[in-house]
Design a protein around this motif. Sequence first.
Motif, PDB file in Angstrom:
ATOM      1  N   ARG A 109       7.257 -25.847  12.461  1.00  0.00           N
ATOM      2  CA  ARG A 109       8.216 -25.594  11.284  1.00  0.00           C
ATOM      3  C   ARG A 109       9.313 -26.294  11.645  1.00  0.00           C
ATOM      4  O   ARG A 109      10.202 -27.038  11.099  1.00  0.00           O
ATOM      5  N   ALA A 110      10.020 -25.669  12.900  1.00  0.00           N
ATOM      6  CA  ALA A 110      11.229 -26.405  13.453  1.00  0.00           C
ATOM      7  C   ALA A 110      11.107 -27.616  13.699  1.00  0.00           C
ATOM      8  O   ALA A 110      12.238 -28.534  13.404  1.00  0.00           O
ATOM      9  N   GLU A 111      10.075 -28.313  14.244  1.00  0.00           N
ATOM     10  CA  GLU A 111       9.863 -29.620  14.630  1.00  0.00           C
ATOM     11  C   GLU A 111       9.757 -30.343  13.636  1.00  0.00           C
ATOM     12  O   GLU A 111      10.298 -31.529  13.466  1.00  0.00           O
ATOM     13  N   THR A 112       9.156 -29.941  12.375  1.00  0.00           N
ATOM     14  CA  THR A 112       9.088 -30.900  11.393  1.00  0.00           C
ATOM     15  C   THR A 112      10.450 -30.866  10.494  1.00  0.00           C
ATOM     16  O   THR A 112      10.928 -31.786  10.152  1.00  0.00           O
ATOM     17  N   GLY A 113      11.359 -29.800  10.347  1.00  0.00           N
ATOM     18  CA  GLY A 113      12.607 -29.931   9.937  1.00  0.00           C
ATOM     19  C   GLY A 113      13.306 -30.952  10.558  1.00  0.00           C
ATOM     20  O   GLY A 113      14.292 -31.410  10.130  1.00  0.00           O
ATOM     21  N   ALA A 114      13.354 -30.811  11.849  1.00  0.00           N
ATOM     22  CA  ALA A 114      14.155 -31.552  12.771  1.00  0.00           C
ATOM     23  C   ALA A 114      13.706 -33.111  12.322  1.00  0.00           C
ATOM     24  O   ALA A 114      14.722 -33.905  12.425  1.00  0.00           O
ATOM     25  N   GLN A 115      12.537 -33.432  12.482  1.00  0.00           N
ATOM     26  CA  GLN A 115      12.216 -34.531  12.311  1.00  0.00           C
ATOM     27  C   GLN A 115      12.628 -35.196  10.833  1.00  0.00           C
ATOM     28  O   GLN A 115      12.944 -36.454  10.698  1.00  0.00           O
ATOM     29  N   ARG A 116      12.396 -34.287   9.992  1.00  0.00           N
ATOM     30  CA  ARG A 116      13.217 -34.526   8.542  1.00  0.00           C
ATOM     31  C   ARG A 116      14.445 -35.061   8.450  1.00  0.00           C
ATOM     32  O   ARG A 116      14.700 -35.995   8.003  1.00  0.00           O
ATOM     33  N   ARG A 117      15.333 -34.260   9.264  1.00  0.00           N
ATOM     34  CA  ARG A 117      16.713 -34.315   9.328  1.00  0.00           C
ATOM     35  C   ARG A 117      16.957 -35.865  10.027  1.00  0.00           C
ATOM     36  O   ARG A 117      17.812 -36.513   9.672  1.00  0.00           O
TER      37      ARG A 117
END
Length: 61
Positions: A41-49
């Motif tokens: 989830r953290a990776e997905t959020g970071a990638q989205r940002r």
Amino acid sequence: MATWLGVASSELTKKRSDVKTARALHAQRPEYVRLGIGLDRAETGAQRRIEKLKAKVKDKY
């Protein structure tokens, strides 16, 4: 003969310890899964940002 019994007894003690450790590790598997999900989830959020920032930069230039 007594030496073999001592070796066998030591090996049995080691194997019991290995089994105890394995059971403890297997009991923790659900927590490792939760940690992995949190990392995903953290990776997905970071990638989205990152993608949002790239889009902003691209729009400006």
